[in-house]
Motif scaffolding. Structure first.
Motif, short mmCIF file in Angstrom:
data_model
loop_
_atom_site.label_atom_id
_atom_site.label_comp_id
_atom_site.label_asym_id
_atom_site.label_seq_id
_atom_site.Cartn_x
_atom_site.Cartn_y
_atom_site.Cartn_z
N ARG A 279 -9.17 -1.41 -14.18
CA ARG A 279 -10.83 -1.47 -14.29
C ARG A 279 -10.90 -0.09 -15.19
N LEU B 112 -7.27 9.67 -5.31
CA LEU B 112 -9.30 9.68 -4.64
C LEU B 112 -9.46 10.67 -4.62
N TYR C 125 -2.68 7.56 -4.80
CA TYR C 125 -3.19 8.17 -3.78
C TYR C 125 -3.87 9.26 -3.84
N ALA D 217 -6.48 -2.44 -5.07
CA ALA D 217 -8.14 -2.82 -3.91
C ALA D 217 -9.45 -1.94 -5.12
N ILE D 218 -8.92 -1.09 -5.54
CA ILE D 218 -9.90 -0.70 -6.17
C ILE D 218 -9.96 -0.63 -7.74
N GLY D 219 -9.41 -1.76 -8.34
CA GLY D 219 -9.02 -1.74 -9.54
C GLY D 219 -8.31 -0.57 -10.76
N GLN E 139 -13.81 11.17 -6.35
CA GLN E 139 -15.09 11.99 -6.04
C GLN E 139 -15.78 13.07 -7.31
N GLN F 190 -0.99 -0.59 -2.88
CA GLN F 190 -2.03 -1.40 -2.52
C GLN F 190 -3.56 -1.06 -3.07
N LEU F 191 -3.74 -0.10 -2.71
CA LEU F 191 -4.81 1.16 -3.22
C LEU F 191 -5.28 0.86 -4.51
N ILE G 14 -4.47 15.19 -2.12
CA ILE G 14 -6.28 14.53 -2.10
C ILE G 14 -6.82 15.92 -3.26
#
Lengths: 334, 334
Positions: free
Chosen positions: A327, A252, A249, A282-284, A256, A278-279, A223
């Motif tokens: 998105r 992420l 991953y 979840a955040i498109g 920020q 999955q993450l 990250i």
DNA sequence: ACTTTTTTAGAAAACGCTTACAAATATTAA
DNA sequence: TTAATATTTGTAAGCGTTTTCTAAAAAAGT
């Protein structure tokens, strides 16, 4: 625990007969077989894996090797998810899974030695430094081995279609009007090379020029580093309109940085990445999902084939993934 | 593989002598011991785990059980991270890790049977339905067992200080001026009960009233459900000023919902959660970090103690976590 | 030099299972 | 009925270790 001998005594037969009965051998009368099986169940008999293994040289135990020292190891969803599916498949085929280490009895050893010690029937190398001499030794031993996401000529492998993955991502973004790409890629492994091939070939086919300065190296699952590279990228004079990240991953970190700069992904800038964990959903996040389920399942099947038929031809399977349209890639007006 | 017998022949001694030499027994002359050890190394000797296990009833193999059917299993960072640390500790103590299943030879069986079959020296139950009869059977067998985040009186356990965790979170938020809390908690396990105790007691101590309608049940690691609960919460007339989520991961669902409503966490609303996985740190989420490293390490130590000294007193260890001050809890003016 | 003690090595059994082979029994053929 | 064959069971060895107990050799006491 109760052993063959006790059942034999209790049934008034020899241990050989009991063994055959419990293993459903043909040369035993049906009546005796059933009588023995019933008795064994009553007495709560359980086979001793060590004893059988000692005698038959088959442990029904598969060693799984990963040595992702740098980053997340088990915590990497890509890995754990493959492992999960590998484990399920193994389970239904009667195999157990044990982790391979290179310590035996608390003393340093090698992967291969550890496998000999435990007499694994076969080995899966899932996430590893494939150039590590210890791993090479293991792979070139006469143990059945399957590798995931890396191909050695002489042993079965299951790989994700990394090249195609990146091609699809790029083409998708192009179809939505993007022309100026940046690609923050992971460390230079085989997987990365394949992805880059996909990246470059798709761009070339669509007649898009890539400026080298927009190709940055980072690490998978890192990250911090990904955030740093993103910062560098955003500081450039001509900010690209679409950034591809090493994996979901590590994105992420970028998330920020983008927020800091007041940029909303999917509005002010487009972003894509790789893995489809999955993450991401979840955040498109628009990404390319690896079919980890298939990877694990097929790898396990291939390995078991190799174990049970040493003459089986060595096959390399390619597993397709699929584009996940999130998105985060804008639709540009032309 | 080369066996004791071959070394014996090659050294002109008996297998008994070789065995003793390799095991550093005392009743062997130093010179012979060294000669044999050297020869064994030369010949690439490796101990056969099955043979030793058959003879000694010790496999140096630990079974790990998890049966998180509903959600992520291995992919749960909380779990994989504990497992990773457990594995490391086991490795340095000379133990291997094998997954426990309830199939043997491809046929349905029970956890306990599987453990007998593989002769595990001990068992760790990490993420499971602790009321499952099969697990109870296992735990109450005479196999050494350690449990994580659940306590059975008669077997060693390592638990996270869930009560304290929630207390600290609440007190932190209160110190920053929050009074109206909502708590979307996970399914009603022991862990959850402890966390709720922490939640309620901290509120009471600070003289804060909790309206029941702000306490909602969701699931751990369930992004969708958490999103749904968040939506419900935000639709209420008097939106709370601080929401606590089941865990970092499921918070990702809420993240989306908040964005939809145009709410920025840490500005328009405060949010906190639990676990302290890497992801949380990456996105600046205020959370309570579980010391998964310690959980895994201590659990493994306790288990090995229980294995090696059956008289060892049963101990329950509590592992402290720590508050991670992210950027999602606003500082209110009073 | 002879006993006693200590040190070192080996013989043999056992762990629980499978399996090749032999033996016994049942079935069929002649 | 007897021989040939098919079916069912048992015998025994062995997989690679460890370990108890015995024996031989060396060291130490007299």
């Amino acid at each position: 625990m109760v052993s063959l001998k006790e059942i034999a005594k209790s049934c008034g037969v020899s241990t050989a007969t009991v063994s055959k009965a419990l293993n459903n051998k043909e040369d035993i009368a049906k009546a005796t077989r059933e009588r023995i099986q019933k008795k064994a169940a009553e007495m709560g008999y359980m086979l001793d894996a060590s004893a059988r293994a000692l005698r038959t040289k088959r442990t029904y135990n598969i060693g799984v090797l990963y040595n992702d020292t740098k980053n997340a190891g088990l915590a990497h969803e890509y890995f754990s998810s493959i492992l999960e599916s590998f484990k399920k498949t193994a389970e239904t085929s009667g195999y157990d899974i044990t982790f391979i280490t290179h310590t035996i009895d608390g003393k340093e050893s090698t992967y291969l030695k550890h496998c000999e010690y435990r007499s694994f029937d076969g080995v899966a190398v899932i996430l590893a430094d494939f150039t590590d001499p210890e791993i090479l030794e293991l792979v070139h031993s006469d143990l059945p081995v399957v590798t995931i996401d890396y191909i050695y000529d002489d042993c079965p492998a299951v790989v994700s279609d990394n090249t195609r993955g990146l091609q699809e991502l790029v083409r998708y973004a192009i179809s939505r009007g993007h022309r100026r790409f940046a690609y923050i890629h992971g460390e230079m492994t085989e997987v990365t090379r394949n992805r880059m091939m996909g990246f470059y070939s798709a761009c070339r086919l669509e007649g898009i020029e890539i400026e080298e300065k927009y190709i940055l190296e980072s690490d998978y699952h890192d990250i911090e580093m990904c955030a740093e590279r993103t910062r560098e990228l955003l500081a450039m004079p001509n900010v690209p309109d679409c950034i591809i990240f090493p994996d979901d991953y590590s994105y992420l970190g970028a998330l920020q940085v983008l927020a800091e700069k007041g940029l909303t992904p999917g509005k002010d800038i487009s972003v894509m990445s790789y893995d489809g964990i999955q993450l991401a959903k979840a955040i498109g996040l628009t990404t390319y999902e690896q079919d980890t389920n298939a990877l694990g399942r097929i790898a396990c099947r291939r390995l078991i084939e190799a174990i049970e038929d040493p003459e089986a031809i060595v096959e390399h399977s390619v597993v397709m993934g699929k584009l996940i349209e999130g998105r985060t890639v804008t639709q540009k007006q032309v």
